[in-house]
Design a protein around this motif. Sequence first.
Motif, PDB file in Angstrom:
ATOM      1  N   THR A   1      55.522 -74.788 -52.252  1.00 41.12           N
ATOM      2  CA  THR A   1      54.762 -73.683 -51.680  1.00 41.12           C
ATOM      3  C   THR A   1      55.038 -73.529 -50.196  1.00 41.12           C
ATOM      4  O   THR A   1      55.582 -74.432 -49.546  1.00 41.12           O
ATOM      5  CB  THR A   1      53.252 -73.901 -51.858  1.00 41.12           C
ATOM      6  OG1 THR A   1      52.791 -74.890 -50.917  1.00 41.12           O
ATOM      7  CG2 THR A   1      52.909 -74.349 -53.267  1.00 41.12           C
ATOM      8  N   GLY A   2      54.622 -72.381 -49.670  1.00 40.94           N
ATOM      9  CA  GLY A   2      54.559 -72.222 -48.223  1.00 40.94           C
ATOM     10  C   GLY A   2      53.278 -72.872 -47.721  1.00 40.94           C
ATOM     11  O   GLY A   2      52.630 -73.637 -48.448  1.00 40.94           O
ATOM     12  N   ASN A   3      52.870 -72.587 -46.487  1.00 38.63           N
ATOM     13  CA  ASN A   3      51.628 -73.152 -45.952  1.00 38.63           C
ATOM     14  C   ASN A   3      50.455 -72.743 -46.841  1.00 38.63           C
ATOM     15  O   ASN A   3      50.259 -71.561 -47.133  1.00 38.63           O
ATOM     16  CB  ASN A   3      51.372 -72.648 -44.531  1.00 38.63           C
ATOM     17  CG  ASN A   3      52.401 -73.171 -43.549  1.00 38.63           C
ATOM     18  OD1 ASN A   3      53.271 -73.958 -43.912  1.00 38.63           O
ATOM     19  ND2 ASN A   3      52.307 -72.758 -42.309  1.00 38.63           N
ATOM     20  N   ILE A   4      49.657 -73.716 -47.270  1.00 38.64           N
ATOM     21  CA  ILE A   4      48.586 -73.425 -48.230  1.00 38.64           C
ATOM     22  C   ILE A   4      47.404 -72.695 -47.592  1.00 38.64           C
ATOM     23  O   ILE A   4      46.668 -71.994 -48.271  1.00 38.64           O
ATOM     24  CB  ILE A   4      48.102 -74.708 -48.930  1.00 38.64           C
ATOM     25  CG1 ILE A   4      47.677 -75.773 -47.898  1.00 38.64           C
ATOM     26  CG2 ILE A   4      49.168 -75.233 -49.872  1.00 38.64           C
ATOM     27  CD1 ILE A   4      47.090 -77.015 -48.526  1.00 38.64           C
ATOM     28  N   ASP A   5      47.188 -72.859 -46.289  1.00 34.06           N
ATOM     29  CA  ASP A   5      46.126 -72.146 -45.581  1.00 34.06           C
ATOM     30  C   ASP A   5      44.765 -72.326 -46.241  1.00 34.06           C
ATOM     31  O   ASP A   5      44.027 -71.368 -46.481  1.00 34.06           O
ATOM     32  CB  ASP A   5      46.449 -70.645 -45.474  1.00 34.06           C
ATOM     33  CG  ASP A   5      47.630 -70.381 -44.566  1.00 34.06           C
ATOM     34  OD1 ASP A   5      47.844 -71.194 -43.650  1.00 34.06           O
ATOM     35  OD2 ASP A   5      48.343 -69.397 -44.777  1.00 34.06           O
ATOM     36  N   LEU A   6      44.409 -73.565 -46.546  1.00 28.09           N
ATOM     37  CA  LEU A   6      43.106 -73.878 -47.128  1.00 28.09           C
ATOM     38  C   LEU A   6      42.296 -74.700 -46.145  1.00 28.09           C
ATOM     39  O   LEU A   6      42.845 -75.521 -45.416  1.00 28.09           O
ATOM     40  CB  LEU A   6      43.270 -74.665 -48.433  1.00 28.09           C
ATOM     41  CG  LEU A   6      43.999 -73.962 -49.570  1.00 28.09           C
ATOM     42  CD1 LEU A   6      44.173 -74.923 -50.748  1.00 28.09           C
ATOM     43  CD2 LEU A   6      43.243 -72.717 -50.006  1.00 28.09           C
ATOM     44  N   LYS A   7      40.971 -74.503 -46.146  1.00 24.13           N
ATOM     45  CA  LYS A   7      40.162 -75.293 -45.237  1.00 24.13           C
ATOM     46  C   LYS A   7      39.877 -76.664 -45.843  1.00 24.13           C
ATOM     47  O   LYS A   7      40.125 -76.900 -47.029  1.00 24.13           O
ATOM     48  CB  LYS A   7      38.878 -74.565 -44.877  1.00 24.13           C
ATOM     49  CG  LYS A   7      37.829 -74.463 -45.948  1.00 24.13           C
ATOM     50  CD  LYS A   7      36.617 -73.728 -45.372  1.00 24.13           C
ATOM     51  CE  LYS A   7      35.400 -73.847 -46.264  1.00 24.13           C
ATOM     52  NZ  LYS A   7      34.232 -73.164 -45.684  1.00 24.13           N
ATOM     53  N   ALA A   8      39.363 -77.575 -45.048  1.00 27.02           N
ATOM     54  CA  ALA A   8      39.152 -78.952 -45.479  1.00 27.02           C
ATOM     55  C   ALA A   8      38.220 -79.020 -46.677  1.00 27.02           C
ATOM     56  O   ALA A   8      37.265 -78.264 -46.787  1.00 27.02           O
ATOM     57  CB  ALA A   8      38.581 -79.776 -44.329  1.00 27.02           C
ATOM     58  N   GLY A   9      38.523 -79.930 -47.598  1.00 26.42           N
ATOM     59  CA  GLY A   9      37.690 -80.108 -48.775  1.00 26.42           C
ATOM     60  C   GLY A   9      38.489 -80.650 -49.942  1.00 26.42           C
ATOM     61  O   GLY A   9      39.665 -81.008 -49.802  1.00 26.42           O
ATOM     62  N   SER A  10      37.840 -80.704 -51.103  1.00 27.44           N
ATOM     63  CA  SER A  10      38.479 -81.218 -52.313  1.00 27.44           C
ATOM     64  C   SER A  10      38.928 -80.058 -53.202  1.00 27.44           C
ATOM     65  O   SER A  10      38.199 -79.070 -53.353  1.00 27.44           O
ATOM     66  CB  SER A  10      37.508 -82.101 -53.098  1.00 27.44           C
ATOM     67  OG  SER A  10      37.140 -83.232 -52.341  1.00 27.44           O
ATOM     68  N   TYR A  11      40.104 -80.215 -53.797  1.00 27.35           N
ATOM     69  CA  TYR A  11      40.675 -79.176 -54.650  1.00 27.35           C
ATOM     70  C   TYR A  11      41.201 -79.797 -55.938  1.00 27.35           C
ATOM     71  O   TYR A  11      41.592 -80.972 -55.961  1.00 27.35           O
ATOM     72  CB  TYR A  11      41.800 -78.439 -53.925  1.00 27.35           C
ATOM     73  CG  TYR A  11      41.314 -77.668 -52.717  1.00 27.35           C
ATOM     74  CD1 TYR A  11      40.969 -76.318 -52.822  1.00 27.35           C
ATOM     75  CD2 TYR A  11      41.151 -78.291 -51.482  1.00 27.35           C
ATOM     76  CE1 TYR A  11      40.497 -75.620 -51.724  1.00 27.35           C
ATOM     77  CE2 TYR A  11      40.675 -77.601 -50.381  1.00 27.35           C
ATOM     78  CZ  TYR A  11      40.341 -76.267 -50.516  1.00 27.35           C
ATOM     79  OH  TYR A  11      39.860 -75.578 -49.429  1.00 27.35           O
ATOM     80  N   THR A  12      41.182 -79.010 -57.013  1.00 22.52           N
ATOM     81  CA  THR A  12      41.728 -79.465 -58.287  1.00 22.52           C
ATOM     82  C   THR A  12      42.782 -78.477 -58.773  1.00 22.52           C
ATOM     83  O   THR A  12      42.825 -77.329 -58.331  1.00 22.52           O
ATOM     84  CB  THR A  12      40.638 -79.596 -59.365  1.00 22.52           C
ATOM     85  OG1 THR A  12      40.005 -78.326 -59.551  1.00 22.52           O
ATOM     86  CG2 THR A  12      39.603 -80.628 -58.970  1.00 22.52           C
ATOM     87  N   ILE A  13      43.638 -78.948 -59.698  1.00 23.59           N
ATOM     88  CA  ILE A  13      44.747 -78.140 -60.195  1.00 23.59           C
ATOM     89  C   ILE A  13      44.684 -78.039 -61.713  1.00 23.59           C
ATOM     90  O   ILE A  13      44.473 -79.052 -62.400  1.00 23.59           O
ATOM     91  CB  ILE A  13      46.099 -78.760 -59.779  1.00 23.59           C
ATOM     92  CG1 ILE A  13      46.280 -78.678 -58.263  1.00 23.59           C
ATOM     93  CG2 ILE A  13      47.252 -78.062 -60.475  1.00 23.59           C
ATOM     94  CD1 ILE A  13      47.575 -79.288 -57.775  1.00 23.59           C
ATOM     95  N   ASN A  14      44.839 -76.833 -62.224  1.00 22.46           N
ATOM     96  CA  ASN A  14      45.033 -76.591 -63.658  1.00 22.46           C
ATOM     97  C   ASN A  14      46.477 -76.161 -63.878  1.00 22.46           C
ATOM     98  O   ASN A  14      47.021 -75.404 -63.063  1.00 22.46           O
ATOM     99  CB  ASN A  14      44.114 -75.482 -64.174  1.00 22.46           C
ATOM    100  CG  ASN A  14      42.653 -75.901 -64.224  1.00 22.46           C
ATOM    101  OD1 ASN A  14      42.276 -76.942 -63.702  1.00 22.46           O
ATOM    102  ND2 ASN A  14      41.833 -75.079 -64.839  1.00 22.46           N
TER     103      ASN A  14
END
Length: 426
Positions: A363-376
């Motif tokens: 990916t390019g820069n994900i640009d997400l703020k701090a925290g927890s993320y999950t993937i499907n």
Amino acid sequence: METPIIEVKNIGKRYTIDHERGRYIALRDVFASIIRRPFAFMKTRAKRAVGLEKKEEFWALRDVNFSVQKGEVIGIIGRNGAGKSTLLKILSQITPPTEGEITLRGRVGSLLEVGTGFHPELTGRENIFLNGAILGMKRSEIARKFDDIVDFAGVGKFIDTPVKRYSSGMYVRLAFSVAAHMEPDILIVDEVLAVGDAEFQKKCLGKMQEVTRKEGRTILFVSHNMAAVDMLCKKTVWLEHGTVKRIGETKEIVEAYLSDRPSAEMVTTRRSDQIATKKEKGVPHFTDISVAPVGGGPIKSDSQLEIKLGYSSGSDKSIAEPQVSIIIFNEASQQRVLYMNSGISNKNLGDSLPAQGTITCQTGNIDLKAGSYTINVWLTSNNTNHDTIDDAFRFEVTTDMEKFDYKLPPTKDFTDHLIPYAFKNE
């Protein structure tokens, strides 16, 4: 040695979980609960006797011990479900411990749920006094700080407007501003940097630094943002499964925490028998998955991700017309924040895939703020979905607080929060 302002000794918190199998009680539901409730107790006992209802004990915290000196700023970190919020509620005296004891030598103020106590029909001015009173501030104290509260929140033009007409950002800014201007001896803060937009979050961080450095208050600070914890706290408590895993200097604890939680962490572990079943049926399926930032290190808001998906066709045949989809969710809100599909990638997977291999999405820069993320993840062949893994991986995003120029995720599913990405087969 100086007496600690906070002492936590052998704290434990137990909850009881009821498990009820089915709703069928029969005998016309025990004569409609014997004309509504007189023998409800007897019914419950009967259900337990025949095994229709069982109770299970769950310890949210167990044997937690630590002390805090006056003026110290202590970070509390850990995965979701580690017991952080339960500990803060006990320290805030919202809920009592099941065992152990806590000693608090000073006035306690809590920023646990920003905005609790706001009334939508009241104006911003009225809510400042109402919320301040709920938080334990005297009317004279609120009046003295009123102008500072309004200025910090940036809602001066709308201070006499009912808060039901405020945007969500204005609402939380005003709520945080009221709480931030309390003057307790002990301040307990839970995820303060999740409030508002990037500019206001930076302002919040500045206020926290002012409180710690200039006013010398004791602070317990919970956050998933490791950069903020590292910046504010000298000492950190690491909770895991309701117990204290480690306590020590923040830099050392944060490094150990990030190392213990690699950038790619399995949430739904695919058992060997599941893979064997897919193989036996000759169905294309995923065999493993990993997520890592390009260049290594922790995943930050401006990181680029490399997502690797091991796969098998379930036979010695190639996979025709393959397509892979990846969706990233914010774990707390379950909001879908990023979507990648090989069918619309500038580098797609072609007409077929070898029987086994690894598919990489960068990916390019994900640009997400701090925290927890999950993937499907999904694997499709010939327009048929053969394999899906929900919550395949969990990863943490931390923010580079010195930059603080990242974009925030969208407020709705699949808005214009788009990033470049490319799929390839290795």
